[in-house]
Motif scaffolding. Structure first.
Motif, PDB file in Angstrom:
ATOM      1  N   GLU A 299       0.837  -1.189   0.000  1.00 60.11           N
ATOM      2  CA  GLU A 299       0.000   0.000   0.000  1.00 60.11           C
ATOM      3  C   GLU A 299       0.877   1.246   0.000  1.00 60.11           C
ATOM      4  O   GLU A 299       1.928   1.256   0.606  1.00 60.11           O
ATOM      5  N   ASP A 300       0.425   2.289  -0.674  1.00 61.42           N
ATOM      6  CA  ASP A 300       1.052   3.596  -0.528  1.00 61.42           C
ATOM      7  C   ASP A 300       0.693   4.081   0.874  1.00 61.42           C
ATOM      8  O   ASP A 300      -0.463   4.187   1.233  1.00 61.42           O
ATOM      9  N   PHE A 302       0.547   6.824   2.189  1.00 64.82           N
ATOM     10  CA  PHE A 302      -0.300   8.010   2.277  1.00 64.82           C
ATOM     11  C   PHE A 302      -1.440   7.947   1.267  1.00 64.82           C
ATOM     12  O   PHE A 302      -1.926   8.961   0.800  1.00 64.82           O
ATOM     13  N   ALA A 303      -1.827   6.741   0.940  1.00 59.95           N
ATOM     14  CA  ALA A 303      -2.933   6.569  -0.002  1.00 59.95           C
ATOM     15  C   ALA A 303      -4.182   7.196   0.589  1.00 59.95           C
ATOM     16  O   ALA A 303      -4.329   7.271   1.812  1.00 59.95           O
ATOM     17  N   ILE A 305      -7.877   7.420   2.003  1.00 60.43           N
ATOM     18  CA  ILE A 305      -8.547   6.446   2.870  1.00 60.43           C
ATOM     19  C   ILE A 305      -9.274   5.379   2.057  1.00 60.43           C
ATOM     20  O   ILE A 305      -9.211   4.200   2.364  1.00 60.43           O
ATOM     21  N   ILE A 306      -9.909   5.816   0.962  1.00 60.41           N
ATOM     22  CA  ILE A 306     -10.739   4.895   0.196  1.00 60.41           C
ATOM     23  C   ILE A 306      -9.874   3.807  -0.464  1.00 60.41           C
ATOM     24  O   ILE A 306     -10.267   2.643  -0.551  1.00 60.41           O
ATOM     25  N   SER A 308      -6.984   2.589   0.733  1.00 59.15           N
ATOM     26  CA  SER A 308      -6.603   1.649   1.788  1.00 59.15           C
ATOM     27  C   SER A 308      -7.770   0.739   2.120  1.00 59.15           C
ATOM     28  O   SER A 308      -7.612  -0.459   2.339  1.00 59.15           O
ATOM     29  N   PHE A 309      -8.962   1.335   2.161  1.00 61.95           N
ATOM     30  CA  PHE A 309     -10.165   0.553   2.444  1.00 61.95           C
ATOM     31  C   PHE A 309     -10.297  -0.579   1.419  1.00 61.95           C
ATOM     32  O   PHE A 309     -10.513  -1.733   1.768  1.00 61.95           O
ATOM     33  N   ARG A 312      -8.049  -3.510   1.927  1.00 62.94           N
ATOM     34  CA  ARG A 312      -8.136  -4.291   3.166  1.00 62.94           C
ATOM     35  C   ARG A 312      -9.492  -4.941   3.404  1.00 62.94           C
ATOM     36  O   ARG A 312      -9.601  -5.822   4.242  1.00 62.94           O
ATOM     37  N   TRP A 313     -10.541  -4.467   2.706  1.00 55.99           N
ATOM     38  CA  TRP A 313     -11.879  -4.895   3.110  1.00 55.99           C
ATOM     39  C   TRP A 313     -12.093  -6.391   2.949  1.00 55.99           C
ATOM     40  O   TRP A 313     -12.767  -7.027   3.739  1.00 55.99           O
TER      41      TRP A 313
END
Lengths: 476, 476
Positions: A299-300, A302-303, A305-306, A308-309, A312-313
């Motif tokens: 993951e970046d 500082f990606a 929020i969406i 990263s979501f 990971r979801w």
């Protein structure tokens, strides 16, 4: 002679020092970046900051530049990227992580992108192509000659995990019937030799690989000696459709620096180099680690929020489903819990030790399978051993917790159920810890992926079932 | 010319084929091994098996031999080891895992050990020394000349994770004021060049490093050119006390094959090579993986039960302690559970999603710290981002489980407590997922070690506390 004071710092230290200063300067410049970009700076202090930042960036190796970009939040990242020298942009794009590469490419215009990639080799262009806008790839291909274009197309035709996708087309080949002296004269005609050249490939008139001439042998040979008398014919070689992880394991095993890639007719078509293999080994183990923790991919930091979501979801939902199953198992025994509420407090201990111990077993086996140390015919013997360890742990830690439970609740029955339940759940964990990866391997699946989630699901639901079931039978 | 049919199989395939046959032959020979060892074999079939096994073993590369030994149960392993050719025993001992190395060394007599290690270089001998009987090391040192003995002693003086311990003393160095032609003539006087020689080190009369002459440059240079005009002075170099993981990262970053090691006076004392760095990268990520799963170290697959127990008990006890704490948290709320028994069934869901999500955050951060991408000054910003992801996950999955709980138990209060508890536990997981590794890094501890256990402990106890606490306040 380049007149630079040799640098006696290990690179990492040097790096960290630069890094903090870059962060500081980028932070100061960001608020007024619009003015900076338009060339409207009157403040000499700001100008000094800007010059200092550009100076630091200019001296960075592309790999260091990539780390700097990865460490910066997105706005600062784009600003630093715009301020950096464009002549090594292509190299930097190759070095950064996939997630960060996307943000950089998004910030660039078509002309900038074309300028950045124009000096790349065919294999490098092929590596970037999937992330580039279609028009840019098209235009870049137009500017290549027919041979290079064919190389890019060929590299693009392989999957990411095939040797063909990492293959390098720059290599030096010679015939077997010339002398070492001739080879040395031939090499001297090159402007420079390809990176990592530790051997020269010996081919016949049809480009069929005959052997390799290690530079180390060439340098100590009698110049009059023929190549065919010096070359080595027992060569570790790969096909473009070979798995890159297997290739990396071979590099590790046989201490290789480069190796030839040949097609089905044994014709030499490229080579692979140890620097790519280092990346493969690093990525392989990282992928395992990320998967074990339930992240889809790197993951970046500082990606948004969406993003990263999205990354990971999926694992969270899988975890939620297995937790729901475990919850329904408990639900089946609500009557028993109502009568002996201590069961609710003790049940996570039974489930927890099973999960921990199952993960130990599974990790050891996944690792042995990956290293080629475990033969599936050995699984019976291995299972017996793991059962032995489980019984030993069960008797020892089960007794400890049995005594503790007895002391807490003053009920000898609860203590005995605790001993039995912990031992049985450890036995379940050992059995599934051996079976899950072995069965996955047998069916050609990657045993690392999801093993940990699966074993925890089994030991949670199983642990609750065993403990509450025994309690219902013997204590009510 | 070596007249062998070139091998067009990727090494891994070749290997697996041999491996099964070796296992089969070893299985057949083991029961009558006493007779075999004493030379009392009349059965021609047995003799054929024996000859075949010895033949296969004879052709194996030491690295492959190591894998074979690692894959065999202990009795078969010792038998195969005794049957293998002794002239590469030292190399094999270097290649096998620590656990297996112990079992092999135990099976060897003092004379056998001395014969096995007599051809090793100083750095290799130093690597084996800690596992060898003291008398053997002593006798081996006696047989060395003063310079080699000093090298072994120097290598032994460094910790396993310092560059000095992996340093190789075999290298080629030259002066800057000679021509390339002279260098080529000098090299030709060698019998063979050290492994991985991709550059020659340029030193002054006091052995102070001046630069390096890459072989690639040497080969394309005008023979009349002076070395000082061709050499590169911007060299990545290390000190013997540097961390090996940092050195490996530099090899990866700058695509190195070899690099010089210098002392405090900038004097050249050795070099490190990429093959060692491959091992470092592999071991580094494996150690992380083993630690995350709660194994102290790499295990011999067929270790006696008691050895496996010793390797695993510590993490099981730690897990047992954290599970006990969580159990006492539940114990505090036994009154509430007695009244609403549904709480017992739902509480593992709250704890589970917190643990999963916390592990995602912590893994990402541990990885970024290891790659040098995360500056501690950024932790505030990162925490805000992770809190955002946690809130989003909490609202979505909390609502899903809230609705499910409502449908299951027909109690709107339970549904609402579920939403609130899941969201709060995800926020707790995000906060601790950022804080734990950042604080560990700040205090110079390895953030990988134990992070996963710590976060799970917090989200388990915290999850139970939040959920049961909210339920007690709002539902009773």
């Amino acid at each position: 002679m380049v007149d630079k004071e040799p640098d006696f710092q290990p690179s990492e230290e040097r790096n960290e020092w630069d890094m903090e200063r870059i962060h500081e300067l980028a932070g100061r410049l960001l608020p007024i970046y619009a003015d900076v970009a338009a060339g409207r700076i009157d403040d000499p202090k700001i100008q000094r900051y800007l010059n200092e930042l550009i100076g630091i960036l200019h001296d960075l190796h592309p790999a260091d530049m990539a780390t700097v970009l990865e460490s910066l939040p997105q706005q600062e990242r784009v600003m630093v990227w715009k301020l950096s020298e464009p002549d090594e942009d292509g190299e930097v794009l190759l070095e950064v992580s996939d997630a960060v590469r996307e943000t950089l490419i998004e910030s660039m215009g078509q002309q900038e992108l074309l300028a950045a990639i124009e000096d790349l080799d065919a294999d490098e262009l092929a590596e970037l192509a999937p992330d580039l806008p279609k028009e840019v790839v098209h235009e870049a291909l137009e500017s290549l000659d027919a041979e290079e274009r064919a190389q890019v197309v060929s590299a693009l035709s392989y999957e990411e995990d095939e040797v063909g996708a990492l293959m390098d087309f720059e290599l030096v080949s010679i015939r077997a019937d010339v002398t070492c002296e001739v080879v040395l004269r031939y090499l001297r005609r090159f402007e420079s030799l390809p990176d990592h050249t530790d051997k020269i490939f010996v081919v016949d008139d049809d480009d069929v690989l005959q052997g390799v001439l290690p530079i180390r042998s060439l340098l100590v040979s009698d110049p009059e000696e023929l190549v065919e008398n010096v070359m080595s014919t027992d060569v570790v070689r790969f096909r473009p459709e070979d798995d890159v992880e297997e290739a990396a394991a071979a590099f590790e095993r046989y201490d290789l620096v480069t190796a030839p890639v040949v097609d089905n007719n044994k014709k030499l078509i490229g080579r692979i180099t140890v620097d790519e293999m280092l990346d493969v080994i690093r990525e392989e183990s990282e992928a395992d680690m990320l998967n074990m923790a339930g992240l889809k991919e790197e993951e970046d930091l500082f990606a948004p929020i969406i993003d990263s979501f999205k990354n990971r979801w999926m694992w969270l939902v899988i975890n939620l489903c297995t937790a729901f199953v475990a919850s329904r198992v408990i639900g089946m025994f609500e009557g028993s819990i109502e009568k002996i509420v201590a069961l609710a407090a003790l049940m996570p201990i039974v489930a927890g030790i099973g999960g921990n111990s199952g993960n130990q077993t599974i990790t050891m086996i996944v690792r042995s399978l990956a290293m080629g140390q475990l033969n599936l015919s050995q699984s019976g013997r291995l299972l017996r051993k793991e059962l032995g360890v489980a019984l030993l742990n069960g008797v020892i830690w089960g007794s400890v917790m049995g005594v503790v439970s007895y002391l807490l609740y003053g009920n000898i029955g609860i203590g005995l159920v605790m001993v039995a339940a912990m031992t049985l759940n450890l036995v379940l964990a050992a059995t599934m810890g051996v079976l899950i990866p072995v069965v996955m391997e047998k069916f050609g699946r990657d045993p690392a992926l999801g093993s940990s989630v699966l074993i925890t699901a089994v030991t949670d639901s199983g642990g609750f079932m065993i403990f509450l079931g025994l309690a219902t039978i013997f204590l009510l």
